[in-house]
Design a protein around this motif. Structure first.
Motif, short mmCIF file in Angstrom:
data_model
loop_
_atom_site.label_atom_id
_atom_site.label_comp_id
_atom_site.label_asym_id
_atom_site.label_seq_id
_atom_site.Cartn_x
_atom_site.Cartn_y
_atom_site.Cartn_z
N GLN A 180 0.75 -1.39 0.32
CA GLN A 180 -0.08 0.15 -0.10
C GLN A 180 1.11 1.08 0.33
O GLN A 180 0.14 2.25 -0.78
N ILE A 181 1.83 1.54 0.83
CA ILE A 181 2.41 2.59 0.91
C ILE A 181 3.35 2.78 -0.43
O ILE A 181 3.68 3.58 -1.22
N MET A 182 3.82 1.41 -1.76
CA MET A 182 4.87 1.92 -2.57
C MET A 182 3.90 2.56 -3.84
O MET A 182 3.93 2.39 -4.32
N ALA A 183 2.32 2.00 -3.62
CA ALA A 183 1.54 2.16 -4.33
C ALA A 183 1.32 3.39 -4.15
O ALA A 183 1.05 4.23 -6.04
N THR A 184 1.42 3.86 -3.61
CA THR A 184 1.15 5.51 -3.70
C THR A 184 2.39 6.37 -4.31
O THR A 184 2.29 7.75 -4.75
N LYS A 185 4.18 5.77 -4.30
CA LYS A 185 4.90 5.96 -4.91
C LYS A 185 4.69 5.65 -6.72
O LYS A 185 5.72 5.66 -6.87
N SER A 186 3.66 4.68 -6.56
CA SER A 186 4.48 4.09 -8.41
C SER A 186 2.84 4.65 -9.38
O SER A 186 1.70 5.48 -9.19
N ASP A 187 3.21 4.93 -10.62
CA ASP A 187 2.40 5.55 -11.13
C ASP A 187 1.25 4.14 -12.23
O ASP A 187 0.30 4.44 -12.15
N GLY A 188 1.98 2.98 -11.17
CA GLY A 188 0.63 2.03 -11.83
C GLY A 188 0.87 0.97 -10.80
O GLY A 188 2.09 0.81 -10.56
N VAL A 189 -0.57 -0.11 -10.82
CA VAL A 189 -0.22 -1.44 -9.79
C VAL A 189 -0.46 -2.96 -10.89
O VAL A 189 -1.69 -2.77 -11.87
N LEU A 190 -0.24 -3.58 -10.69
CA LEU A 190 -0.40 -5.11 -11.66
C LEU A 190 -0.75 -5.95 -10.21
O LEU A 190 0.26 -6.07 -9.49
N LEU A 191 -1.57 -6.34 -10.64
CA LEU A 191 -1.88 -7.52 -9.11
C LEU A 191 -1.94 -8.73 -9.93
O LEU A 191 -2.60 -8.84 -10.96
N VAL A 192 -1.21 -9.81 -9.25
CA VAL A 192 -0.78 -11.08 -9.45
C VAL A 192 -1.24 -11.69 -9.36
O VAL A 192 -1.61 -12.00 -7.62
N LEU A 193 -2.66 -13.09 -9.45
CA LEU A 193 -3.07 -13.65 -8.97
C LEU A 193 -2.77 -15.22 -9.43
O LEU A 193 -3.32 -15.08 -10.90
N GLU A 194 -3.03 -16.62 -8.46
CA GLU A 194 -3.20 -17.21 -9.38
C GLU A 194 -4.88 -18.34 -8.99
O GLU A 194 -4.85 -18.09 -8.10
N ALA A 195 -4.88 -18.35 -10.06
CA ALA A 195 -5.70 -19.37 -10.31
C ALA A 195 -5.72 -20.20 -9.86
O ALA A 195 -5.09 -21.41 -9.63
N GLY A 196 -7.79 -20.59 -9.42
CA GLY A 196 -7.37 -21.80 -8.60
C GLY A 196 -6.70 -21.86 -7.34
O GLY A 196 -7.21 -23.27 -5.88
N ARG A 197 -6.06 -20.79 -6.40
CA ARG A 197 -5.67 -20.94 -5.07
C ARG A 197 -5.91 -19.53 -4.47
O ARG A 197 -6.50 -19.44 -3.43
N VAL A 198 -6.38 -18.18 -4.69
CA VAL A 198 -6.81 -17.23 -4.15
C VAL A 198 -8.38 -17.18 -3.72
O VAL A 198 -8.56 -17.63 -5.17
N LYS A 199 -9.33 -17.01 -3.21
CA LYS A 199 -10.08 -16.79 -2.87
C LYS A 199 -10.17 -15.62 -3.66
O LYS A 199 -9.61 -14.30 -3.48
N ARG A 200 -11.94 -15.61 -3.94
CA ARG A 200 -12.39 -14.46 -4.66
C ARG A 200 -12.21 -13.77 -3.69
O ARG A 200 -12.06 -12.03 -3.81
N ASP A 201 -12.05 -13.66 -2.09
CA ASP A 201 -12.75 -12.46 -1.21
C ASP A 201 -11.24 -12.13 -0.61
O ASP A 201 -11.36 -11.03 -1.10
N MET A 202 -10.46 -12.83 -1.02
CA MET A 202 -9.48 -12.60 -0.98
C MET A 202 -8.12 -11.25 -1.99
O MET A 202 -7.62 -10.39 -1.82
N ALA A 203 -9.41 -12.24 -2.57
CA ALA A 203 -8.39 -11.20 -3.94
C ALA A 203 -9.41 -9.77 -3.94
O ALA A 203 -8.78 -8.73 -4.00
N LEU A 204 -10.64 -9.23 -3.89
CA LEU A 204 -11.72 -8.60 -4.02
C LEU A 204 -10.91 -7.39 -2.61
O LEU A 204 -10.40 -5.99 -1.99
N LYS A 205 -10.48 -8.70 -1.01
CA LYS A 205 -9.67 -7.49 0.16
C LYS A 205 -8.25 -6.57 -0.62
O LYS A 205 -8.23 -5.79 -0.28
#
Length: 230
Positions: free
Chosen positions: A167-192
């Protein structure tokens, strides 16, 4: 080659004609066109939880950008579990933590890799206060300084749900790319993870869905979604 290096193969370098390498180039293209009004010079890559492939993704992205004749700096801002020096087989004795704590000059901490146009700033010795270091004015000044030296700066951070560093580094970046693993990360965790990024008004430019099996193809494929609005 160590176990860590085996876990993070630079497919874009080892097999540039493979479907996976082509997918990384597709991610590169989508990043370049993600914003027509502002420059995507500093791009942070993170994940919701550990082990979703963010470090493999950012390493390969750095390679494909360097192959496109961009002068690239890969910063390892994961000062808790650094990996960049393993991936590129470099020393981690001096790095980001050394520069922020004024124990080393940035020019002495940046290392050239074996890949033309690609440089790294490893994490350096693990400090007792990573979040405070990343949130410091010194870190902001450092990124501003590096903008004048590189075409693209890629920043690897800890997972969003693990600590506040992303979160701290996101404020210093122009853009954020989020990596999610299919079948592993739960939908609620991704949304969180997305919600936590939005709390700091991060510019989420896309999501890489990692480890999606494609029919009639060995290995894994990577997809990038240009918009994270949904």
């Amino acid at each position: 080659m160590s176990k860590l290096e085996n876990k993070r193969p630079l497919i874009s370098l080892l097999n540039p004609k493979s479907p996976v390498a082509e997918a990384y180039r597709s991610v590169r293209t989508n990043i370049d066109f993600s914003s027509l009004d502002t420059s995507m010079q500093v791009v942070m890559v993170t994940s919701a939880t550990p082990g979703e492939g963010k470090s493999t993704t950012i390493g390969n992205l750095a390679v494909v950008y360097a192959q496109a004749d961009k002068r690239v700096l890969l910063i390892d801002a994961d000062m808790r579990k650094p990996t960049v020096h393993h991936t590129f087989r470099l020393s981690n004795r001096v790095g980001l933590s050394s520069v922020i704590s004024r124990q080393a000059e940035v020019k002495a901490a940046i290392q050239e890799t074996d890949i033309p146009n690609l440089f790294t700033l490893p994490s350096g010795p693990i400090p007792p206060n990573p979040s405070e270091m990343l949130g410091s004015n010194r870190m902001t000044t450092l990124i501003d300084e590096l903008r004048g030296q590189f075409d693209l700066i890629l920043i690897d951070t800890p997972p969003v749900l693990a600590v506040t560093d992303a979160q701290i580094m996101a404020t210093k970046s122009d853009g954020v790319l989020l990596v999610l693993e299919a079948g592993r990360v739960k939908r609620d965790m991704a949304l969180k993870a997305k919600q936590q990024m939005m709390q700091v008004k991060a510019n989420i430019i896309g999501v890489v869905l990692n480890n999606v099996k494609k029919k009639n193809s060995e290995g894994y494929y990577y997809y990038q979604y240009e918009s994270s609005e949904s």
